[in-house]
Design a protein around this motif. Structure first.
Motif, PDB file in Angstrom:
ATOM      1  N   LYS A  68       0.677  -1.430   0.239  1.00 26.83           N
ATOM      2  CA  LYS A  68      -0.411  -0.287   0.398  1.00 26.83           C
ATOM      3  C   LYS A  68       0.844   1.353   0.034  1.00 26.83           C
ATOM      4  CE  LYS A  68      -3.895   2.428   3.014  1.00 26.83           C
ATOM      5  NZ  LYS A  68      -4.033   2.624   4.081  1.00 26.83           N
ATOM      6  N   LEU A  69       2.206   1.316   0.846  1.00 27.70           N
ATOM      7  CA  LEU A  69       2.633   2.714   1.079  1.00 27.70           C
ATOM      8  C   LEU A  69       3.717   2.328  -0.760  1.00 27.70           C
ATOM      9  CD1 LEU A  69       4.477   2.581   3.859  1.00 27.70           C
ATOM     10  CD2 LEU A  69       3.220   3.519   3.623  1.00 27.70           C
ATOM     11  N   ARG A  70       4.034   1.600  -1.310  1.00 30.28           N
ATOM     12  CA  ARG A  70       5.099   1.492  -2.584  1.00 30.28           C
ATOM     13  C   ARG A  70       4.030   2.472  -3.188  1.00 30.28           C
ATOM     14  NH1 ARG A  70       6.838  -3.582  -0.955  1.00 30.28           N
ATOM     15  NH2 ARG A  70       5.467  -4.283  -2.485  1.00 30.28           N
ATOM     16  N   ILE A  71       2.198   1.928  -2.982  1.00 34.34           N
ATOM     17  CA  ILE A  71       1.213   2.262  -4.135  1.00 34.34           C
ATOM     18  C   ILE A  71       1.147   3.952  -3.807  1.00 34.34           C
ATOM     19  CG2 ILE A  71      -1.157   2.550  -4.737  1.00 34.34           C
ATOM     20  CD1 ILE A  71      -1.197  -0.990  -4.294  1.00 34.34           C
ATOM     21  N   LYS A  72       1.121   4.250  -3.048  1.00 33.19           N
ATOM     22  CA  LYS A  72       0.921   5.647  -2.260  1.00 33.19           C
ATOM     23  C   LYS A  72       2.588   6.572  -2.999  1.00 33.19           C
ATOM     24  CE  LYS A  72      -1.171   9.296  -0.315  1.00 33.19           C
ATOM     25  NZ  LYS A  72      -2.108   9.636  -0.420  1.00 33.19           N
TER      26      LYS A  72
END
Length: 84
Positions: free
Chosen positions: A64-68
């Motif tokens: 989720k952080l990589r997507i953000k």
């Protein structure tokens, strides 16, 4: 030669994005926002479950952080550079 306009290429400047490029970026940004939201829902459900796999939850949160981060990069690409 005098009187000729010279073309100057500044390698530090990023090439301008075309309308098609901007549309592709906007589509990808939308896809990432949906995936980010979906991951948020999955993580919330797993956190609520008493038998949730902690490793799986951590991996989903990192994803989720990589997507953000990807979303932030794409949003930045859509903002036109302002002259100083």
């Amino acid at each position: 030669m005098p009187g000729r306009a010279s073309l100057h290429f500044d390698a530090r400047r990023e090439p301008e994005t075309t309308i098609e490029d901007r549309a592709a970026i906007a589509r990808r940004l939308l896809e990432l926002r949906i995936e980010h939201r979906d991951l948020d829902e999955v993580i919330a459900r797993l956190d609520a479950a008493s038998d949730a796999d902690d490793l799986q939850v951590r991996r989903l949160k990192k994803r989720k952080l990589r997507i953000k981060d990807q979303m932030n990069q794409l949003e930045h690409a859509l903002i036109p550079d302002q002259p100083a």
